[in-house]
Structures are given as C-alpha cells and as structure tokens.
Design a protein around this motif. Structure first.
Motif, PDB file in Angstrom:
ATOM      1  N   ARG A  88      -4.554  11.323   4.723  1.00 32.14           N
ATOM      2  CA  ARG A  88      -4.808  11.151   6.165  1.00 32.14           C
ATOM      3  C   ARG A  88      -5.387   9.759   6.441  1.00 32.14           C
ATOM      4  N   GLY A  89      -6.179   9.245   5.510  1.00 37.54           N
ATOM      5  CA  GLY A  89      -6.658   7.873   5.647  1.00 37.54           C
ATOM      6  C   GLY A  89      -5.515   6.876   5.602  1.00 37.54           C
ATOM      7  N   PHE A  90      -4.551   7.137   4.747  1.00 39.87           N
ATOM      8  CA  PHE A  90      -3.368   6.280   4.664  1.00 39.87           C
ATOM      9  C   PHE A  90      -2.570   6.329   5.962  1.00 39.87           C
ATOM     10  N   ILE A  91      -2.477   7.498   6.544  1.00 39.62           N
ATOM     11  CA  ILE A  91      -1.753   7.631   7.815  1.00 39.62           C
ATOM     12  C   ILE A  91      -2.399   6.749   8.889  1.00 39.62           C
ATOM     13  N   ILE A 107       2.563  16.651   5.483  1.00 36.68           N
ATOM     14  CA  ILE A 107       3.706  15.770   5.235  1.00 36.68           C
ATOM     15  C   ILE A 107       4.670  15.788   6.420  1.00 36.68           C
ATOM     16  N   GLU A 108       5.004  16.962   6.915  1.00 37.75           N
ATOM     17  CA  GLU A 108       6.003  17.067   7.976  1.00 37.75           C
ATOM     18  C   GLU A 108       5.465  16.640   9.341  1.00 37.75           C
ATOM     19  N   LYS A 109       4.218  17.011   9.649  1.00 33.97           N
ATOM     20  CA  LYS A 109       3.690  16.788  11.002  1.00 33.97           C
ATOM     21  C   LYS A 109       2.908  15.488  11.155  1.00 33.97           C
ATOM     22  N   GLU A 110       2.424  14.946  10.036  1.00 36.34           N
ATOM     23  CA  GLU A 110       1.591  13.752  10.141  1.00 36.34           C
ATOM     24  C   GLU A 110       2.165  12.563   9.372  1.00 36.34           C
ATOM     25  N   LEU A 111       2.469  12.751   8.079  1.00 34.70           N
ATOM     26  CA  LEU A 111       2.875  11.624   7.246  1.00 34.70           C
ATOM     27  C   LEU A 111       4.259  11.094   7.608  1.00 34.70           C
ATOM     28  N   LEU A 112       5.272  11.958   7.616  1.00 35.73           N
ATOM     29  CA  LEU A 112       6.629  11.490   7.893  1.00 35.73           C
ATOM     30  C   LEU A 112       6.754  10.865   9.279  1.00 35.73           C
ATOM     31  N   PRO A 113       6.147  11.438  10.315  1.00 40.44           N
ATOM     32  CA  PRO A 113       6.184  10.750  11.615  1.00 40.44           C
ATOM     33  C   PRO A 113       5.503   9.379  11.582  1.00 40.44           C
ATOM     34  N   ALA A 114       4.395   9.267  10.830  1.00 36.78           N
ATOM     35  CA  ALA A 114       3.690   7.980  10.746  1.00 36.78           C
ATOM     36  C   ALA A 114       4.552   6.941  10.040  1.00 36.78           C
ATOM     37  N   LEU A 115       5.211   7.343   8.953  1.00 35.48           N
ATOM     38  CA  LEU A 115       6.086   6.416   8.240  1.00 35.48           C
ATOM     39  C   LEU A 115       7.300   6.047   9.083  1.00 35.48           C
ATOM     40  N   ALA A 116       7.802   7.011   9.856  1.00 33.98           N
ATOM     41  CA  ALA A 116       8.927   6.725  10.748  1.00 33.98           C
ATOM     42  C   ALA A 116       8.519   5.717  11.824  1.00 33.98           C
ATOM     43  N   GLN A 117       7.310   5.877  12.351  1.00 31.55           N
ATOM     44  CA  GLN A 117       6.811   4.933  13.341  1.00 31.55           C
ATOM     45  C   GLN A 117       6.635   3.539  12.739  1.00 31.55           C
ATOM     46  N   LEU A 118       6.114   3.467  11.510  1.00 34.71           N
ATOM     47  CA  LEU A 118       5.960   2.182  10.837  1.00 34.71           C
ATOM     48  C   LEU A 118       7.313   1.530  10.620  1.00 34.71           C
ATOM     49  N   THR A 164       0.835  -1.197   0.000  1.00 38.87           N
ATOM     50  CA  THR A 164       0.000   0.000   0.000  1.00 38.87           C
ATOM     51  C   THR A 164       0.873   1.250   0.000  1.00 38.87           C
ATOM     52  N   VAL A 165       2.026   1.159   0.629  1.00 37.41           N
ATOM     53  CA  VAL A 165       2.956   2.304   0.641  1.00 37.41           C
ATOM     54  C   VAL A 165       3.365   2.638  -0.797  1.00 37.41           C
ATOM     55  N   PHE A 166       3.731   1.628  -1.583  1.00 39.83           N
ATOM     56  CA  PHE A 166       4.091   1.864  -2.978  1.00 39.83           C
ATOM     57  C   PHE A 166       2.941   2.519  -3.731  1.00 39.83           C
ATOM     58  N   THR A 167       1.750   1.964  -3.549  1.00 34.64           N
ATOM     59  CA  THR A 167       0.581   2.486  -4.263  1.00 34.64           C
ATOM     60  C   THR A 167       0.359   3.952  -3.939  1.00 34.64           C
ATOM     61  N   MET A 168       0.460   4.303  -2.671  1.00 34.52           N
ATOM     62  CA  MET A 168       0.220   5.691  -2.268  1.00 34.52           C
ATOM     63  C   MET A 168       1.319   6.628  -2.772  1.00 34.52           C
ATOM     64  N   VAL A 169       2.553   6.150  -2.788  1.00 35.94           N
ATOM     65  CA  VAL A 169       3.631   6.981  -3.337  1.00 35.94           C
ATOM     66  C   VAL A 169       3.386   7.247  -4.819  1.00 35.94           C
ATOM     67  N   GLN A 170       3.012   6.203  -5.563  1.00 39.61           N
ATOM     68  CA  GLN A 170       2.759   6.382  -6.987  1.00 39.61           C
ATOM     69  C   GLN A 170       1.595   7.347  -7.226  1.00 39.61           C
ATOM     70  N   LEU A 171       0.529   7.184  -6.463  1.00 40.55           N
ATOM     71  CA  LEU A 171      -0.602   8.103  -6.608  1.00 40.55           C
ATOM     72  C   LEU A 171      -0.193   9.526  -6.241  1.00 40.55           C
ATOM     73  N   GLY A 172       0.628   9.639  -5.215  1.00 40.09           N
ATOM     74  CA  GLY A 172       1.002  10.951  -4.710  1.00 40.09           C
ATOM     75  C   GLY A 172       1.987  11.710  -5.572  1.00 40.09           C
ATOM     76  N   THR A 173       2.593  11.044  -6.544  1.00 42.07           N
ATOM     77  CA  THR A 173       3.529  11.758  -7.421  1.00 42.07           C
ATOM     78  C   THR A 173       2.805  12.654  -8.426  1.00 42.07           C
ATOM     79  N   GLY A 174       1.501  12.421  -8.596  1.00 46.23           N
ATOM     80  CA  GLY A 174       0.761  13.184  -9.594  1.00 46.23           C
ATOM     81  C   GLY A 174       0.888  12.614 -10.989  1.00 46.23           C
ATOM     82  N   GLU A 175       1.525  11.444 -11.122  1.00 45.18           N
ATOM     83  CA  GLU A 175       1.733  10.839 -12.436  1.00 45.18           C
ATOM     84  C   GLU A 175       0.980   9.527 -12.584  1.00 45.18           C
ATOM     85  N   SER A 176       0.030   9.286 -11.692  1.00 42.31           N
ATOM     86  CA  SER A 176      -0.734   8.051 -11.756  1.00 42.31           C
ATOM     87  C   SER A 176      -2.216   8.386 -11.862  1.00 42.31           C
TER      88      SER A 176
END
Length: 609
Positions: free
Chosen positions: A177-180, A252-263, A147-159
C-alpha cells in the motif's frame, strides 16, 4: 601513493561545515548529567562506534526497504517516504547531524581500522549532502533501475522480503500500500520535472511503457504480486490461507493494478509528450555540473570527465591491439572487424537451449572454484547459484548481474544470466563473466563484506561502485594468472568484456559531457567490439539513464592494478598476493582515496617486517 590527499579532503570538508549543539544526537550527547559523565569516560573509539551504530539504526528507520535487504526485519511493513518532502528533509538532517557529530571525534586516538572507517563515514555524509543539491527526485523512474522492479522482485517471494509467517504476509500488504502511494507521488515529482525541464530522454520513456504493461494483467492470480499466495507454508491454517488469499486478491485487483494502470497512462499520455530530445545530461539545466558530480560520486575520485574520456580512448586502442593478436593466434584470415562479425554470428559460438547456457556456467563455476585457494586465504561462507533473469525484466536487463546472499545465510548469492537473447550470450564470454559476477568477483567481495564481524554495521552494507565493480573487473584480470584463459577464445572474451568497460569511459562521457547522440554512441561501440547490437543498445540506454555509473568499473580496476604494482615494486620478495587480496576484501567497500591510504599503510607495515 597519494596518502595525504584524503586527509586534506576530510579536513577541508569538516572546516566548511557549521556545528550546532542542537543537532547532536541524543544517543551520543545526552543532556542529563549522568550521561554527560559517561560520555567523558568514553574513548574516541567507543564514541565513534556509538555514533556510527546510531547512524545505522537511524538510516534503517528512514530506509525500510534497505533494512529488509540487509536482514533487519523491524520495518518490513513499511515502504518509506522516498519522494515526500518529509523524507527529503529528514534525510538531509540525518546526514548533516552525523557529519557534525563526526567532528567531535578525536581521530588521532582511533585505531587504524577505525580511522579507515571514519574516513569512509565522513566521505559518505559529504557526498550525500552534495548530491541533495541536484533534483534527482524529479526522475523517480527509468527503464533500467526502477522502484517498480524492486517491488516486483520482493513481491515474488524469492527475494529479501520474508514470507514465512502470517505476520510476514500482512507486512507485505502494508508495504504494498505504501508503494501504491509512491506511484501517485512519482507522478507528482515527474510533473515538477516537466515544469523544471528535468525529464528523461524520449527513447527511455518509450521503454518504460511496455515494462508497466507487463504488470497490467487480468485478475489478481495472474499478477507476480500474487506469487506469495502460491507459496503459503503448510503450517498456515485453512482459515489463515483463506483470509490472506482474499486480502491479496482485493489489494491487487482494487488498489495495485488500478494504480499501475494510472502510472502507465500518465507516462504514456503526459510524460512521453514532455520528454526531451537530447540524449545526455548536458541537455538538463546545470546538466554538465550535475554530471561531473555523478562521475565523482560513482568513481569516488575527483577526475575531470575530459580526463576520463581520454583514458577511455587510450584503453580502447590498447585492447584493440590485444584483440588483433588473438585473431592472429587462432589463424583467422580476415581483419579484426571480420573476426568480430564471425564471433558474433557463427552458430558454433552460441547455445540454442537456455538451460544449456545455465549448465555451462555451472561447469565454469567448478573449474574456477578448484583454483581459488591458490590466490585467496579469505573466502565467503555463502555459496552462489546460477539463475536466469526473470521474464518480466529480461528485455531491458543487463546480460548478467549478481544479487547478494541473505545476511542470515538463508539464501545464497544469485548469479543472474539473461537468457532472453542467446545470441547476446556467446560461449567465449562465459569465463570472464563468471569471474566478474560470481567468484572471485562480486560474490567474493559482497558476501565477505556482509560476513564481517569486526567492523561497524554501516561498513558491512555500504557500497561504492568504483570499488565493487573495480574489484570485479580486477577479478577478470586475475583469471589470466589463475590459468582459466588458456583457450584463446575465452581470453578474447576477457578482452571483449574489458573493451566494454573501456568503451564506457568514452561513451558515457561522450553522451553526457560532449553532446553525443544515442546513435553516435551505439555506432562507436559497434565499431570497436563484437557485442550483439541488442546488448549495445541496452548498454547505451543504460548509460543514458544512470550517468556516471559505468565509469566506475574501469577507473576502479585501474586503481587496484596500480596499487598492486606499487606494492609489488615496494615489497619485492615480501609481496604476498593472498595478503594483498585480504587487504582489499576484509574492510568492506572503500572509496578510492581511502583504499589508497590503506594499501600504503599495509606496504609500510610489510616493509618493516
């Protein structure tokens, strides 16, 4: 032809399921008298089409990211429940409800195309319900599909995720935020997996950690999730751009990156120490039965895994013999293993520049396109482009892959080439890879399916690996007849790719049903092919992560070739290859038994003409 097999299967499935009036969907059986009167007047075809349309809409609502990929943008702000108990319950109710509803359809009154569709629909619901009995939810992430790959691809704006309006940009933040929240749920499910001893092999967990590390950048502007900010349309006002920039930076800074760091910390500190030493599914509770189900699901057959293993051994021996003939044809003096070593190492067989590799595939595209009209009356409207795999996933990605075009025609299909290791991309393998991933392989089958206008919606987007990969491998075989393998080295490339699919039958079943180790599987592939070791390792670890999927290629191809041989024998001079291809491409992806029935019916009709 095993024309009665599917009918018997469907009959058995229907009689083993209970039916409750309380589960009837309101779209089909409304309790109001006017609607009842209307329902009586519906033909079987109208009733079936209404049912599958209602199912498709309910499915899109339940799977919002899937909806985005099929071009329905009503749920672009939603991530979906995915791992929640509510989602699992609703998914079960969806499949149960529509499985029961299918029994109210008078199948004998359906047209031939809708009978085909009906068989697909019932097959799908049944396999989904069987699949629920296994704890797949305890394995929410692996190194190959994530799911991480899928969200990165969607988030690039090229999918598939649109970024054309301010609303689009805000929708993505909501989905993000749902992904988080998903990252937190994934850890909970993995905790349950640890308690149940349903965990990934240690070597796969070790591969996940650097993939997560790649997303843990310093500052929002260095994140791939910030990419849409750099793509904002000129039509946005300065205030809109400023507001969106601030929102994206904050999330990204306050929610996403901390969530990915925790994962990442969880995977490293908690999950990795609890991962398992066994490499195959046999090492999981009820693992062999689970694997047999996965083999059935992916191949859309009931073949026992032991039989699949034996088919693989036979195919490996046959292809090795063909490879040796090529060695003799080109005048190579050493034995076959020496020939493998030469093809895998000598500089003349490889590009040294990544762009040269991409350009080489564009040349092959033109060569194949020139002869396609001789073999196909039906072709996709959408084109495809050749593109390197993105840097963030290239280390674990396959050597090549295909992404379907946008349903609305706004984006072409994408033929991805992994340029990470040019030594894993030999020149002699390019023609067969293009035939498989692009035209007339995946691009033809998937793009044409999406462009169909006279089938139910679910049929345009439903996919079966055995059919889709079987077709793509058949497309490689078709390259022989198309004359694109006149060069013996390119033909060797075709054999090499076919060998990969044959070895998969041996290695996948070996790993998951016969107790093979990762190292044993790697050595088997090294002994029987010229593949680069980095490719072999990635392949074996892929089989470890998604058991059974790799079986579908060769099983599907062998089924299609058998059906073609049956048709040629039955029809003689009446056999039309373009017509055969049209039969395979114009009703979407099919389970093997459904496809067999369709071709049997076509043969009968052609014989009568």
């Amino acid at each position: 032809m095993k024309k009665t097999m599917l009918a018997l299967t469907v009959s058995l499935l229907i009689t083993t399921q209970g039916c409750s009036d309380s589960t009837i969907a309101p779209e089909i059986n409304n309790t109001q008298s006017d609607s009842k009167s209307l329902a009586v007047e519906q033909t079987a075809s109208e009733k079936y089409l209404a049912m599958v349309d209602a199912f498709f809409q309910d499915q899109l609502k339940l799977e919002p990211i899937y909806a985005t990929f099929v071009g329905v943008n009503d749920y672009n702000d939603q991530f979906g429940g995915s791992l929640t108990e509510a989602y699992l319950t609703e998914r079960h109710q969806l499949n149960s409800r529509y499985f029961d509803l299918a029994k109210s359809i008078n199948v004998e009154q359906l047209s031939a195309p809708l009978k085909l569709s009906y068989d697909m629909f019932v097959y799908d619901r049944n396999m989904e319900l069987i699949g629920e009995t296994y704890p797949e939810r305890f394995l929410p992430i692996n190194q190959f599909y994530s799911t991480v790959f899928t969200m990165v691809q969607l988030g690039t704006g090229e999918s598939a995720q649109p970024f054309k309006t301010v609303a689009d940009y805000k929708n993505w933040l909501s989905r993000l935020r749902g992904f988080i929240k998903w990252t937190e749920l994934a850890q909970q499910r993995m905790d349950e997996g640890i308690a149940s001893k349903v965990v990934l092999p240690r070597v796969l967990v070790e591969k996940i950690i650097p993939q997560l590390d790649a997303q843990l950048v310093e500052g929002a502007q260095n994140s791939l999730f910030y990419s849409p900010i750099n793509l904002m349309p000129d039509s946005f006002s300065s205030d809109e751009k400023s507001e969106l920039t601030q929102e994206y930076q904050s999330v990204i800074e306050k929610e996403l990156l901390p969530a990915l760091a925790q994962l990442r910390q969880y995977v490293n500190d908690v999950y990795l120490p609890n991962s398992r030493a066994s490499d195959g599914w046999w090492g999981l509770p009820n693992g062999k039965d689970w694997y047999q189900h996965l083999a059935n699901s992916h191949t859309t057959t009931t073949l026992p895994v032991d039989e699949i293993h034996q088919i693989g051994l036979s195919e490996v021996a046959r292809i090795l013999s063909e490879m040796d003939k090529v060695r003799e044809q080109v005048g190579f003096k050493g034995d076959l293993n020496a020939f493998f070593a030469s093809l895998s190492s000598e500089p003349q067989y490889f590009f040294t520049d990544k762009q040269d590799l991409i350009d080489g595939y564009m040349i092959i595209k033109d060569q194949i396109n020139a002869v396609l009209p001789q073999y196909f009356d039906v072709m996709p409207k959408a084109d495809y482009i050749v593109k390197p795999v993105e840097a963030f996933r290239e280390k674990s990605a396959a050597g090549a892959s295909y992404e379907s075009p946008a349903v609305d025609g706004s984006r072409p299909g994408i033929f991805y080439i992994n340029t990470y290791n040019l030594k894993a991309q030999p020149k002699w393998g390019m023609t067969t890879l293009s035939l498989h991933e692009a035209a007339p392989g995946h691009h033809f089958q998937i793009a044409i399916k999406q462009e169909l206008t006279d089938v139910p919606q679910f049929q345009r987007f439903q996919g079966y690996t055995a059919f889709e990969e079987g077709w793509a491998l058949y497309a490689e075989y078709l390259g022989i007849e198309m004359g694109v393998f006149n060069d013996p080295y390119q033909y060797f490339g075709k054999l090499s790719d076919e060998m990969l699919r044959a070895m998969r039958l041996v290695v996948d079943t070996g790993l998951h049903a016969k107790g093979w180790s990762r190292e044993q599987a790697i050595q088997y592939m090294k002994d029987n092919s010229p593949m680069a070791e980095s490719d072999i390792v990635a392949e074996v670890e892929r089989y470890m992560a998604i058991p059974g999927q790799a079986l579908s290629y060769k099983v599907g191809q062998l089924t299609i070739l058998r059906l073609r041989a049956d048709a040629e024998k039955a029809l003689g001079d009446k056999f039309d290859l373009k017509g055969f291809h049209e039969q395979l491409l114009t009703t979407g992806s099919l389970p093997m038994a459904v496809m067999e029935n369709k071709i049997a019916t076509w043969i009968e009709a052609q014989s009568a003409n």
